[in-house]
Design an enzyme around this catalytic site. Sequence first.
Site, short mmCIF file in Angstrom:
data_model
loop_
_atom_site.label_atom_id
_atom_site.label_comp_id
_atom_site.label_asym_id
_atom_site.label_seq_id
_atom_site.Cartn_x
_atom_site.Cartn_y
_atom_site.Cartn_z
N LYS A 195 1.97 -3.06 -4.59
CA LYS A 195 2.40 -2.60 -3.28
C LYS A 195 0.99 -1.92 -2.80
CE LYS A 195 4.89 1.43 -2.59
NZ LYS A 195 3.95 2.36 -1.65
N ASN A 196 0.43 -1.02 -3.58
CA ASN A 196 -0.46 -0.15 -3.20
C ASN A 196 -1.78 -0.65 -3.23
OD1 ASN A 196 1.41 1.94 -3.19
ND2 ASN A 196 0.77 3.06 -4.86
N CYS B 186 6.92 14.09 3.90
CA CYS B 186 7.89 12.82 3.30
C CYS B 186 8.61 13.33 2.33
CB CYS B 186 6.79 11.82 3.13
SG CYS B 186 6.32 11.93 1.45
N ARG C 182 2.42 15.89 3.18
CA ARG C 182 1.47 14.97 2.83
C ARG C 182 0.23 15.17 3.94
NH1 ARG C 182 3.89 10.71 -0.37
NH2 ARG C 182 2.00 9.42 -0.23
N ASP D 170 3.43 8.14 -10.00
CA ASP D 170 4.38 7.48 -9.64
C ASP D 170 5.08 6.63 -10.87
OD1 ASP D 170 3.55 7.40 -7.03
OD2 ASP D 170 2.46 5.53 -7.02
N ARG E 272 11.23 -0.63 -0.53
CA ARG E 272 10.03 -0.16 -0.14
C ARG E 272 8.86 -0.82 -1.17
NH1 ARG E 272 8.48 5.30 -0.18
NH2 ARG E 272 6.58 4.49 0.10
C1 UD1 Z 1 -1.07 7.33 -3.21
C2 UD1 Z 1 0.03 6.19 -3.51
C3 UD1 Z 1 1.14 7.07 -4.10
C4 UD1 Z 1 0.59 7.67 -5.15
C5 UD1 Z 1 -0.49 8.57 -4.88
C6 UD1 Z 1 -0.94 9.49 -6.19
C7 UD1 Z 1 -0.47 4.20 -2.11
C8 UD1 Z 1 0.22 3.52 -0.77
N1 UD1 Z 1 0.31 5.53 -2.29
O1 UD1 Z 1 -0.60 7.99 -2.25
O2 UD1 Z 1 2.17 5.94 -4.54
O3 UD1 Z 1 1.65 8.42 -5.70
O4 UD1 Z 1 -1.58 7.91 -4.52
O5 UD1 Z 1 -1.62 8.48 -7.00
O6 UD1 Z 1 -1.40 4.22 -2.63
N2 UD1 Z 1 -3.92 15.33 -0.32
C9 UD1 Z 1 -4.31 16.36 0.37
N3 UD1 Z 1 -5.18 16.03 1.71
C10 UD1 Z 1 -5.29 14.70 1.77
C11 UD1 Z 1 -4.94 13.78 1.06
C12 UD1 Z 1 -4.01 14.01 -0.02
O7 UD1 Z 1 -4.03 17.49 0.43
O8 UD1 Z 1 -6.09 14.59 2.99
C13 UD1 Z 1 -3.07 15.88 -1.52
C14 UD1 Z 1 -1.56 15.02 -1.43
O9 UD1 Z 1 -0.83 16.10 -0.67
C15 UD1 Z 1 -1.23 15.16 -2.85
C16 UD1 Z 1 -2.28 14.57 -3.53
O10 UD1 Z 1 -3.70 14.96 -2.72
O11 UD1 Z 1 -0.57 16.14 -3.12
C17 UD1 Z 1 -2.66 13.08 -3.87
O12 UD1 Z 1 -2.55 12.49 -2.82
P1 UD1 Z 1 -3.14 10.94 -2.52
O13 UD1 Z 1 -3.86 10.58 -3.44
O14 UD1 Z 1 -3.95 11.12 -1.17
O15 UD1 Z 1 -1.95 10.17 -2.26
P2 UD1 Z 1 -1.64 8.94 -1.35
O16 UD1 Z 1 -2.86 8.02 -1.03
O17 UD1 Z 1 -1.00 9.49 -0.21
#
Ligand code: UD1
Length: 418
Positions: free
Chosen positions: A22-23, A116, A121, A307, A399
């Site tokens: 998915k990711n 979420c 997020r 995850d 999902r």
């Molecule tokens: C992706 C994955 C999700 C997985 C996560 C961490 C997808 C669709 N989803 O989510 O399944 O759990 O990686 O491996 O690929 N953060 C900030 N600011 C930002 C962005 C992130 O503070 O601008 C923080 C988030 O709140 C969180 C951490 O960074 O605490 C990790 O987030 P991130 O790696 O961005 O996860 P996703 O890309 O949303």
Amino acid sequence: MSRLVIKGGKHLEGEVYIHGAKNSSLPVLAATILCGDICEIHNCPYLTDVDASLKILNYLGCTALRENDKIHVDSKILIHSDIPDKLMHEMRSSIIFLGAVLARTGRARLSFPGGCDLGSRPIDIHLKALRQMGASIEVEKGIIDCRTEGRLKGAHLQLTFPSVGATENIMIAAATARGETIISNAAREPEICDLAAFLNACGAKISGHGGGVITIEGVETLHGCSHTIIPDRIIAATYLAAAAVTGGKIKLNGIVTDHLTPILAAFEESGCLIEEEAEGSITITAPKVLKPMKDIRTMPYPGFPTDAQAILMSVAAVAEGTSVFVENIFDNRYKHVGELRRLGANINLEGKVAVVEGIKRFSGADVQSTDLRGAAALVIAGLNASGETRITRLRHLDRGYDGLVESLNLLGADITRM
Ligand code: UD1
């Protein structure tokens, strides 16, 4: 309201094919926008999140059609540069369209993804990077409005955290930017490498992916390509867990073993035997009694994936002894704990730490899914439980899992979706 009814205690045995990730599918589908051409994406799972991506692509003006596990995207014509609220809310990861729409059209207007199931997020890392690349961004009343005069420009970006989504958005935006972009402290997940492989097949010049520093030499245009999505390592972890809690033996086919290194280490610590017979397949054999996992700390890749935390917790819950989990990535990723307790688990939470005292066996009860991986953890617990486990709020499971019930039943489980 649909629900799963699991009659637990069945011994699982057999083979299962692990579907595409998915990711990886979501960022690759978003990136097809950049090509202005035809792309064929293979090994795309049937998931509601993938359907939501197709709806967004079609709204934007692309033709996105599915034929079995292949998705055909024609992005020659784009008619919109906004994404309506309703479509944004269908999937949290829709923020991944930001870089692609902005780079292709010079404008992107979409609603803020907001909080979420896993807590807040934020997208500050995404927005800061795009600003450094020359985008002007206004955020007002939950709407993000991004513009750029001409092409975005390459920049040296130092991420404060190796965010997966931000790294992907930047890679996509930088692929057709003017000049070179360097992402330091980039995410290193296999899905990042898959996106880079897709973009490079479209003519992008990306190097260093898989390491902490990614270099993107912007090119003027990209073209279409055919690409196959990597297998889903979290789905693999789910079937490994299903074998572990049922005293089972399952062969997983279609995997990349290297992507599973920290996950396999945890299963081996719990006493499971992991055998790799041929490239792309492993067999897990569960011990009579599971051992505890002393210290599972979620980390960015190549650390233990957040995850898989909930899924492994269901395994630890029926091990003989005490396991400790530390959740370092998300601030609210223990929602499944309350539901696992309803099934008899003995878990104590304090902030980021969960201490799991193993019990002999879960006891069936009525539970509710709390989030995608939390739902999978409940299915794992239900497979082990005495009596019947009934799980509601299945939209979470849909999902991320394609054909989970059918595959588990083929392995010997007794699950009915009502
Ligand atoms: C992706 C994955 C999700 C997985 C996560 C961490 C997808 C669709 N989803 O989510 O399944 O759990 O990686 O491996 O690929 N953060 C900030 N600011 C930002 C962005 C992130 O503070 O601008 C923080 C988030 O709140 C969180 C951490 O960074 O605490 C990790 O987030 P991130 O790696 O961005 O996860 P996703 O890309 O949303």
